[in-house]
Scaffold this active site. Structure first.
Site, short mmCIF file in Angstrom:
data_model
loop_
_atom_site.label_atom_id
_atom_site.label_comp_id
_atom_site.label_asym_id
_atom_site.label_seq_id
_atom_site.Cartn_x
_atom_site.Cartn_y
_atom_site.Cartn_z
N LEU A 124 122.02 95.64 11.15
CA LEU A 124 121.78 97.02 10.42
C LEU A 124 121.66 97.74 11.12
O LEU A 124 121.43 97.50 12.65
CB LEU A 124 120.25 96.92 9.15
N LEU A 186 110.10 98.69 0.24
CA LEU A 186 110.62 97.11 0.57
C LEU A 186 111.33 96.95 1.31
O LEU A 186 112.42 96.89 0.89
CB LEU A 186 110.34 96.45 -0.37
N ARG A 319 137.55 101.56 39.98
CA ARG A 319 136.59 102.59 38.93
C ARG A 319 137.24 103.81 39.39
O ARG A 319 137.14 105.17 37.93
CB ARG A 319 135.33 102.63 39.60
N SER A 346 130.21 108.43 38.42
CA SER A 346 130.43 107.49 38.61
C SER A 346 131.66 105.84 37.88
O SER A 346 132.38 105.70 39.30
CB SER A 346 128.69 106.58 39.20
N GLU A 367 124.42 103.27 25.07
CA GLU A 367 125.47 103.00 24.68
C GLU A 367 126.01 102.46 23.68
O GLU A 367 127.09 102.59 23.00
CB GLU A 367 125.28 102.04 25.67
N PHE A 392 125.10 97.93 31.34
CA PHE A 392 124.48 98.41 30.14
C PHE A 392 124.76 98.86 28.91
O PHE A 392 124.81 98.27 28.05
CB PHE A 392 124.60 100.01 30.40
N HIS A 416 130.81 99.05 38.55
CA HIS A 416 129.34 98.57 39.41
C HIS A 416 128.87 97.39 38.74
O HIS A 416 127.98 97.17 38.13
CB HIS A 416 128.14 100.11 39.18
N GLN A 428 120.56 97.21 38.29
CA GLN A 428 122.53 97.16 37.43
C GLN A 428 123.86 97.05 38.20
O GLN A 428 124.64 97.01 38.32
CB GLN A 428 122.54 97.86 38.98
N ARG A 474 132.54 98.71 42.36
CA ARG A 474 131.73 100.08 42.42
C ARG A 474 133.04 100.77 44.51
O ARG A 474 133.46 101.29 44.58
CB ARG A 474 130.38 99.90 43.42
#
Length: 623
Positions: A124, A186, A319, A346, A367, A392, A416, A428, A474
């Site tokens: 869901l 319900l 990156r 970034s 995200e 993330f 990263h 991170q 990075r």
């Protein structure tokens, strides 16, 4: 614009609603499982929609002008499949003998194995976010006035992803998106949080920028008027229709009663329900056809342009290479689109945004919606790349998993990653991403070590099916490869080798550079090391690994900037064991402690994955 519409009258819609309820009962009882009561509550909503408002060519589900119908409440699959029967594309026999049966296409929750289903639902909170992606394509890319109709459950309105979807739908002025919320009060284990407080739902939806219409979900006339209003294109807001309904509508023994969620009726009970509902029928009714309007003409992809060029030894972050390569490819492939989670400066997706702003969609810090929008864009045959910090993406993992079930072709890029990022600290640092992406059915997992390989792999991702993921770094590291070097998916690169190799060092991404430095240390001690850049983590180059351990008497050190579970080491061990490698002396260096803050060099040393520790592990194997 012309349209060959066939619009049923409201009395016919009522008969179709009755049939949908009966068939939902019949299908779930025949299967011995399913959700009849959740289907019965929304039968009037669907009957009016498919007979009078859904513009769809049922004989040609690939018609680009078709409206899109998504069951975000995918557990109401008996209702959806009963709709397909009413449209004449699924037979009564298939409905009664194929629903929830092994090897059949009428699965417990809808999937695109059926040509009229765009995305898999059932987890869901995902259908509406997916619908946002399809609506984005319609408004900004295809420029075709199809509508995206999403049937939502009231229980799933507790999911934050539903509100992310409404927020982005309002931000992008998706007036072509209509969310129909079946407020039957319900849930699975009792009443929902807001029950029938439609005013509370309305305040929330309006605060997110949606236009809200409240209706009695069993009043066919009112539903019809709401749908007419929802398709008024003078308002540029998405529409939310809040429909007050009764779970189990039409069968007095269960109507509006707790304890019937996900429970089919026994045969005798089903007989009583069918009798009370008016008996079986085989109406076939199709609503209006789509307008004869095709998507905006976009040039066919040309031969992809040359990738950016870098010199060996030049320090470039992978990156950055991702952003530069995607921008270059976007110039020759007009169906490439990019999304980002508000870290484009970034991930360097901002370079694509600057060059092709009409094909870039900012999802901000959402995200789940970013991944869902990519899935929706793939439904319309675009080539989406979605990027954010790799850590993330874990927030959106269920969406990534469901993207695979949707047979979606999406490309994810996580920057990263690992302790290499340095002082930002563990919140991170993606240290689980390789494992989670490897676990996705049919996925491809890539981890380049330099700019040239990163750019080549971005190019390869354009043509990949399914969910593909590229991990980027990075920091800036020296270019290792000549321009034009080939990097096939499923391959690897042997950077150092010789007839006297005593140990194999395997790395990916940042650890390739540490393996090379370790090999130099070992060479000074007279120990020859074979170094492998395993840029394709899944699929993996088993043959090269097998040959390497055979040449080095089974001695192998695998080093990764990732937790030990499920990452590079697991991939290598799985491959070698499956290949029946002979004697294997395996050392696995990985991030085993909880990192803190510090420089890159300090972090790699602390976790035992720098050149000194790699060389030490190799010496131990060769002593």
């Amino acid at each position: 614009m012309t349209s060959t519409a066939t619009i049923a009258d409201l009395s016919t819609a009522r008969e179709v609603a009755r049939q949908l309820r009966v068939d939902s009962v019949r299908a779930s009882t025949s299967a011995g499982s399913g959700h009849p009561t959740s289907s019965m509550s929304a039968a009037d909503l669907l009957a009016v929609l498919v007979t009078r408002h859904l513009r769809y060519d049922w004989d040609n589900p690939k018609n680009d002008a078709n409206d899109h119908l998504i069951f975000s409440k995918g557990h109401a699959s008996p209702l959806l499949y009963s709709v397909f029967k009413a449209a004449g594309v699924v037979s009564d026999t298939e409905l009664m003998t194929g629903y929830r049966r092994f090897g059949q296409r009428l699965e417990g929750h809808p999937t695109p194995v059926l040509p009229w289903v765009d995305v898999a639902t059932g987890s869901l909170g995902q259908g509406l976010p997916d619908g946002v992606g399809i609506a984005l394509a319609g408004r900004y890319l295809d420029e075709v006035p199809y509508r995206v109709w999403v049937l939502c459950g009231d229980s799933e309105m507790a999911e934050g992803s539903m509100w992310e979807a409404l927020d982005k739908a309002a931000y992008y002025r998706l007036s072509n998106l209509v969310a129909i919320v079946d407020v039957n009060r319900l849930g699975q284990s009792g009443p929902t949080e807001l029950q029938w407080d439609l005013d509370a739902y309305a305040r929330r939806a309006e605060s997110f920028g949606a236009r809200v219409l409240i209706v009695d979900g069993h009043d066919v006339d009112a539903i019809d008027e709401a749908y007419k209003s929802a398709t008024d294109r003078t308002d540029d807001r998405p529409t939310v229709i809040l429909a007050r309904t009764l779970k189990g509508r039409g069968f007095s023994e269960v109507e509006n009663l707790e304890g019937w969620h996900g429970k089919p009726f026994k045969a005798d009970m089903a007989e009583r329900a069918i009798r009370e509902l008016g008996g079986e029928s085989d109406l076939v009714v199709r609503g209006p056809r789509p307008p004869d309007e095709q998507p905006a003409s976009r040039p066919a992809p040309r031969e992809l342009p040359e990738l950016p060029r870098w010199e060996i030894g030049e320090k470039v972050a992978t990156r950055r290479a991702y952003g530069d390569a995607l921008t270059a490819l976007g110039g020759g492939h007009p169906r490439i689109v990019a999304l980002d989670g508000e870290v484009g400066n970034s991930t360097y997706s901002e370079e694509f945004a600057k060059a092709f702003g009409d094909r870039f969609f900012e999802m901000y810090i959402a995200e789940q919606q970013m991944v869902a929008a990519a899935v929706g864009l793939s439904v319309r045959r675009y080539v989406p790349f979605a990027s954010t910090f790799a850590a993330f993406l874990s927030r959106a993992y269920d969406f990534i998993r469901m993207a695979s079930i949707s047979r979606a072709d999406i490309r994810l890029v996580g920057s990263h990653a690992g302790v290499e990022i340095g002082a930002d600290g563990p919140s991170q640092m993606a240290l689980e991403d390789l494992a989670m992406m490897r676990a996705v059915q049919g996925s491809t997992v890539l981890y380049p070590s330099d700019a040239v390989s990163a750019a080549a792999l971005v190019r390869a991702m354009v043509e990949l099916d399914g969910v593909s993921y590229m991990r980027t770094t990075r920091g800036a590291y020296p270019v290792l490869y000549d321009q034009g070097e080939d990097f096939p998916v499923g391959g690897s690169k042997v950077l150092r080798s010789g007839p006297d190799d005593a140990v194999t060092l395997v790395g990916a991404g940042v650890t390739v550079h540490q393996c090379l430095a370790a090999a130099d240390q070992l060479a000074a001690d007279g120990i020859r090391a074979r170094v492998i850049d395993l840029y394709s983590v899944k699929p993996i180059d088993t043959a090269t690994l097998h040959d390497a351990v055979a040449a080095t008497d089974g001695r192998i050190v695998v080093v990764e900037d990732h937790h030990p579970e499920g990452g590079l080491g697991s991939a290598v061990a799985d491959a070698l064991l499956a290949a029946g490698a002979p004697t294997l002396r395996f050392t696995h260096l990985a991030v085993r402690d909880l990192p803190g803050s510090g420089s890159t060099a300090e972090q790699l040393a602390a976790e035992g994955i720098d050149a000194d520790h790699i060389a030490g592990a190799a010496r131990a194997l060769t002593s």
